[in-house]
Design an enzyme around this catalytic site. Structure first.
Site, PDB file in Angstrom:
ATOM      1  N   ARG A  46       2.150  27.966  16.806  1.00  0.00           N
ATOM      2  CA  ARG A  46       3.021  28.520  15.775  1.00  0.00           C
ATOM      3  C   ARG A  46       4.467  28.119  16.049  1.00  0.00           C
ATOM      4  O   ARG A  46       5.239  27.837  15.130  1.00  0.00           O
ATOM      5  CB  ARG A  46       2.901  30.050  15.713  1.00  0.00           C
ATOM      6  CG  ARG A  46       3.923  30.670  14.778  1.00  0.00           C
ATOM      7  CD  ARG A  46       3.759  32.173  14.575  1.00  0.00           C
ATOM      8  NE  ARG A  46       3.285  32.900  15.726  1.00  0.00           N
ATOM      9  CZ  ARG A  46       4.034  33.277  16.764  1.00  0.00           C
ATOM     10  NH1 ARG A  46       5.314  32.926  16.836  1.00  0.00           N
ATOM     11  NH2 ARG A  46       3.503  33.975  17.754  1.00  0.00           N
ATOM     12  N   TYR A  98      12.850  26.027 -10.738  1.00  0.00           N
ATOM     13  CA  TYR A  98      11.417  26.243 -10.616  1.00  0.00           C
ATOM     14  C   TYR A  98      11.080  27.728 -10.739  1.00  0.00           C
ATOM     15  O   TYR A  98      11.743  28.581 -10.144  1.00  0.00           O
ATOM     16  CB  TYR A  98      10.951  25.678  -9.272  1.00  0.00           C
ATOM     17  CG  TYR A  98       9.541  26.039  -8.881  1.00  0.00           C
ATOM     18  CD1 TYR A  98       8.471  25.842  -9.751  1.00  0.00           C
ATOM     19  CD2 TYR A  98       9.278  26.588  -7.632  1.00  0.00           C
ATOM     20  CE1 TYR A  98       7.185  26.198  -9.394  1.00  0.00           C
ATOM     21  CE2 TYR A  98       7.984  26.928  -7.259  1.00  0.00           C
ATOM     22  CZ  TYR A  98       6.947  26.740  -8.154  1.00  0.00           C
ATOM     23  OH  TYR A  98       5.669  27.084  -7.795  1.00  0.00           O
ATOM     24  N   ASP A 170      17.634  21.920  -3.505  1.00  0.00           N
ATOM     25  CA  ASP A 170      16.226  21.564  -3.634  1.00  0.00           C
ATOM     26  C   ASP A 170      16.175  20.104  -4.085  1.00  0.00           C
ATOM     27  O   ASP A 170      16.509  19.786  -5.229  1.00  0.00           O
ATOM     28  CB  ASP A 170      15.557  22.483  -4.654  1.00  0.00           C
ATOM     29  CG  ASP A 170      14.069  22.199  -4.830  1.00  0.00           C
ATOM     30  OD1 ASP A 170      13.630  21.076  -4.521  1.00  0.00           O
ATOM     31  OD2 ASP A 170      13.342  23.101  -5.305  1.00  0.00           O
ATOM     32  N   LYS A 195       4.883  17.626  -2.875  1.00  0.00           N
ATOM     33  CA  LYS A 195       5.102  16.725  -3.990  1.00  0.00           C
ATOM     34  C   LYS A 195       5.250  15.276  -3.509  1.00  0.00           C
ATOM     35  O   LYS A 195       4.321  14.709  -2.953  1.00  0.00           O
ATOM     36  CB  LYS A 195       6.314  17.202  -4.797  1.00  0.00           C
ATOM     37  CG  LYS A 195       6.319  18.696  -5.118  1.00  0.00           C
ATOM     38  CD  LYS A 195       5.069  19.213  -5.806  1.00  0.00           C
ATOM     39  CE  LYS A 195       5.224  20.591  -6.411  1.00  0.00           C
ATOM     40  NZ  LYS A 195       5.363  21.693  -5.476  1.00  0.00           N
TER      41      LYS A 195
END
Length: 379
Positions: A46, A98, A170, A195
């Protein structure tokens, strides 16, 4: 080092134990220590994993940044940024963004006492009306999702620095191949790695890139403490995808330009949103801060409504009706009922997101086939 060379080599070294040219998938949860506290930089996956480390270094290099951090999704990356704030802090965000970003701002963090203001940013001066002593962050997308608005990053940064405000960009639509927000002064760059960076519709992941060591320290603490980290298999897939990012983006841009011009001349199409048109808002800003106009296009239908948009999209063959974007295959999306359904209709309409608007993620297929698909769907 030029971008194409970075995409293949930056942040990636042959495996020291075997010489493997591809970073191995370190599919392990924990690491053996010689004695308590004595380890080789890895103790629990982690916190750190060698495959993830290679990917974080690669993405940082692509963005001309010093530090990269990967998360389990783009929204997990956004979540980490807002966790830098405290109750009473305020954020100014673009009003065309978004739907998932809007949702996490309004439905998750607002109830913890963080206030969000949404405003148009085509004219940077609009931001000034919302700045006060509690403003800590300006959040923007450029080009925006789904209206393809272009925001002048350098001017936003200039305004923010005067007021000691962080700027987060972004950069998902543009990718580091087309746009470099850190070079323009931004503090944080965010990617939905799902993406274009991954590029093959087989990974869900997010990333942040920063230059400031204190920001990196704070975000790494959140990354580890909150635990929204990606697994090594996904990191491996993104490392593989990045190696062709420059090649794919060239084709996305080439196809996007052809399809944007085709749609603009189609009698059933009312308006096309694509930054490459000279009459697109802030086109000159796009020419200055971008190295291409990308493969994302939105368009509306003449006298169209939601049912008209549905009928067109149901007829597509090569444009698959699906969420997401940025893969090698072309996708079509209906933002009002899909990616932006969480934004109230009255807010969507303020930015022009009408019910007939269709968003295309233009893939890397042959452009003639894609145009033929649009032709039959619009007939």
């Amino acid at each position: 080092m030029k971008f194409g060379t970075k995409a293949i080599h930056a942040g990636v070294e042959p495996d020291p134990s075997t010489g493997a040219i591809m970073t191995p998938i370190f599919q392990t949860s924990t690491y053996v220590q010689a004695s308590p506290g004595k380890h080789k930089g890895y103790e629990y996956s982690r916190t750190h994993n060698p495959t993830r480390t290679a990917l974080q270094n690669s993405i940082a290099a692509l963005e001309n940044g010093k530090f990269g951090l990967c998360f389990a999704s783009g929204l997990a990356a956004i979540d980490a940024v807002i966790k830098l704030l405290k109750p009473g802090d305020e954020v100014i965000a673009a009003n065309d963004l978004y739907g998932g970003t809007y949702r996490i701002f309004k439905k998750v963090f607002e109830k913890y006492g963080i206030r969000f203001h949404f405003t148009g940013m085509n004219d940077v001066n609009e931001i000034t009306h919302h700045i006060n002593e509690n403003t800590r962050l300006i959040w923007l997308e450029t080009p925006t999702n789904p209206m393809m608005n272009v925001i002048d990053i350098a001017k936003v940064v200039e305004l923010a620095k005067k007021n000691n405000i962080l700027v987060a960009v972004d950069n998902t639509f543009a990718t580091p191949y087309l746009q470099s927000p850190l070079d323009l002064g931004a503090d944080i760059v965010m990617h939905s790695v799902t993406k274009y960076l991954a590029g093959h519709s087989d990974v869900v992941m997010g990333a942040l890139v920063v230059n400031d060591p204190k920001l990196q320290e704070d975000l790494a603490f959140i990354q580890n403490s909150c635990g929204a980290t990606p697994g090594p298999q996904d990191c491996f897939l993104v490392l593989r995808g990045i190696k062709t990012l420059h090649l794919r983006m060239d084709r996305h841009c080439e196809n996007g330009e052809k399809i944007a011009h085709y749609l603009k001349n189609h009698p059933r199409v009312e308006k096309v949103y694509w930054p490459g048109f000279e009459d697109h808002p802030n086109h000159l800003v796009a020419k200055e801060q971008m190295r291409g106009f990308g493969g994302m296009i939105s368009f509306t239908l003449v006298n169209g409504n939601q049912d008209d948009a549905f009928r067109v999209m149901e007829k597509f063959h090569y444009f698959s009706l699906a969420e997401s974007l940025g893969g090698v295959e072309s996708l079509a999306n209906h933002p009002a009922t899909m990616t932006h359904a969480s934004i109230p209709k009255e807010e969507r309409l303020k930015v022009g997101l009408v019910d007939s608007l269709i968003r295309l993620s233009v893939g890397v297929e042959d452009a003639d086939d894609l145009i033929a698909d649009l032709e039959q769907a619009l007939s």
